[in-house]
Design an enzyme around this catalytic site. Structure first.
Site: not given
Ligand code: NAP
Length: 487
Positions: A184, A260, A294, A391
């Site tokens: 997803k 991650e 990240c 962040e």
């Molecule tokens: P996010 O809001 O946590 O969303 C990540 C994914 O989870 C998206 O596909 C989102 O879908 C989905 N999601 C959100 N709420 C959910 C729920 N309740 N149940 C299931 N899936 C859910 O993060 P983001 O804003 O997309 O990405 C930025 C974050 O990712 C930052 O904190 C960054 O540091 C972190 N990141 C970490 C790494 C690593 O390798 N450690 C790499 C890249 C990014 P929708 O957006 O469609 O709701």
């Protein structure tokens, strides 16, 4: 590049759900729009999966699991290898598609396609190296056989900031290990993943091994699949807040998890550092992906004797960065993903300046259309500023001076996160001493980029669980089975 049109790359993508090897509409034909963050305009509509569509995808993944686990490792590897080659061949089109939905400059999108493809090449090679063991039991009479088997159907959830690489980093090892999966992607950037699914199908991935759900209701669709019990693993990349929630859901059926999560990377520059290299590394660690990574340097700690010179040079570099739509030649600072991201960056900068930080360059939003924020350098940032603990996810470099090594390490470790830390010093003993004391899963030692498919990527503390890439990446998708043999 000139023969590739924006409308053409968007039109070429299948925009339905990919379930059981077929493109199918969402229940009731529901769709949602994908926006271009540099204009705010809709690029297209994609299928909006319902919870029932989710169950259909899980049925397909479960049905395909047994046969897929029996496909020869060499064949699994060769499918990945073919997909790698297709990705490289179509890198220009895929890069344009990514820039349109995510905003990053074309050169960076192209870099991500190569990086994403490298995970397939790496795991194509790892598929045939899944090992086992044979040993004599300590009592001398029995024997131990140890073998590794695929975990089973997996749920993969990826963020919008690296729409392709965060997917291949999970799909690559899952395919190599013999797992089926549902992926997803984030609602804001589904097109890269849909294009990737088509490439994997073309490369020969059997029906049902990979299923793609695009949805505007990520929680509503994924929670029932996590709680269903038939999927045996969740691999998630995203924010720590969502990761925590998903870990709770996984506890119900004791799913294996890889997490991650978020970062808050410190970037330490000691007086004995090569300053040219430190500034260069700072630009990479800060500005890759417009700061929306990240691994982005979130806090710069610079030793007092060089802090003015470092700040001056960094400011000069940041001021010179061209801003604009990611499709324009030479642009480095593209738009942020959405208005909320711009508001968050603005409020973090206002908070810091309200507490005494000084703006050396930037510090403002940019009039629309699009979600732009200026490349910004702040100095004299106090330790209690919000951006020291949150962040930023934007093009803002906050600088704080330090006096001693102990002080720098204490400041760097003063966070719930532990993904990556950067250290610049020319003193080998200090380099190793500081690297060992920093609480992070990865250290960039005199370099501002750590991501590499052949290395174990991941964090400690609240930055995550498990590692992706490297020789350990495939283990996240394998179970170890031990067979006690009586002779
Ligand atoms: P996010 O809001 O946590 O969303 C990540 C994914 O989870 C998206 O596909 C989102 O879908 C989905 N999601 C959100 N709420 C959910 C729920 N309740 N149940 C299931 N899936 C859910 O993060 P983001 O804003 O997309 O990405 C930025 C974050 O990712 C930052 O904190 C960054 O540091 C972190 N990141 C970490 C790494 C690593 O390798 N450690 C790499 C890249 C990014 P929708 O957006 O469609 O709701």
């Amino acid at each position: 590049m000139s023969s590739i049109s924006e409308a053409g790359v968007v039109a070429a993508v299948d925009k339905e759900l990919f379930i059981g090897g077929k493109w199918v509409p969402a229940a009731g034909g529901k769709t949602f729009p994908v926006l271009d963050p540099s204009t705010g305009e809709a690029l297209c509509e994609v299928a909006d999966a319902s919870p029932a569509d989710g169950v259909g995808a899980l049925d397909a993944a479960v049905a395909a699991q047994a046969d897929w686990a029996n496909v020869a490792p060499r064949e699994r590897g060769e499918i990945l290898r073919r997909a790698y080659e297709l990705l490289i061949k179509r890198a220009d089109e895929l890069a344009l598609l990514m820039t349109l939905e995510m905003g990053k400059p074309l050169a960076e999108s192209k870099g991500e396609i190569t990086y994403a493809a490298e995970f397939f090449r790496w795991f194509a090679e790892e598929a045939v190296r899944i090992d086992g063991g044979y040993a004599v039991a300590p009592n001398g009479t029995g024997r131990f056989l140890v073998t590794k088997q695929p975990v089973g159907p997996c749920l993969l959830i990826t963020p919008w900031n690296f729409p392709m690489a965060m997917g291949t980093r999970k799909i690559g090892p899952a395919v190599a290990a013999g797992c089926t999966m549902i992926i997803k992607p984030a609602a804001q950037t589904p097109l890269s993943m849909l294009a990737l699914a088509a490439i994997l199908a073309e490369a020969g991935l059997p029906e049902g091994v990979l299923n793609v759900l695009t949805t505007s209701d990520s929680g509503g669709v994924m929670e029932p699949l996590i709680r269903d019990g038939r999927a045996r693993k969740l691999s998630f990349t995203g924010s720590t807040g969502v990761g925590r929630k998903l870990l709770e859901q996984c506890a119900d059926k004791v799913l294996r998890t890889s997490m991650e999560l978020g970062g808050n990377a410190p970037f330490l520059v000691f007086e004995d550092a090569d300053l040219d290299a430190a500034v260069e590394g700072a630009m990479t660690a800060k500005m890759r992906n417009i700061g929306e990574a990240c691994t982005a340097a979130n806090r710069f700690y610079v030793q007092r004797g060089i802090v003015d010179e470092f700040s001056r040079r960094l400011t000069e570099r940041m001021e010179a960065l061209p801003m604009g739509r990611g499709t324009e030649e030479g642009v480095v600072v593209g738009p942020l993903i959405d208005e909320a991201a711009v508001e968050k960056v603005s409020s973090l900068v206002s908070d810091a300046t309200g507490r005494g930080a000084r703006v050396l360059t930037g510090g403002s939003t940019v009039d629309g259309p699009g979600n732009f924020y200026q490349a910004t350098v702040l100095t004299d940032v106090p330790k209690d500023a919000r951006l020291a603990s949150e962040e930023i996810f934007g093009p803002v470099a906050p600088i704080t001076p330090f006096d001693s090594e102990d002080e720098a390490i204490a400041a760097a470790n003063d966070t719930e996160f532990g993904l990556v830390s950067y250290v610049y010093t020319s003193d080998l003993k200090r380099a190793l001493r500081v690297s060992e004391r920093l609480e992070a899963g990865m250290i960039g030692l005199n370099q501002g980029l750590v991501s590499n498919p052949a290395a174990p990527f991941g964090g400690i503390k609240q930055s995550g669980l498990g590692r992706e890439g490297g020789t350990v990446g495939i283990d996240e998708f394998l179970e170890t089975k031990y067979i006690a043999v009586a002779l």
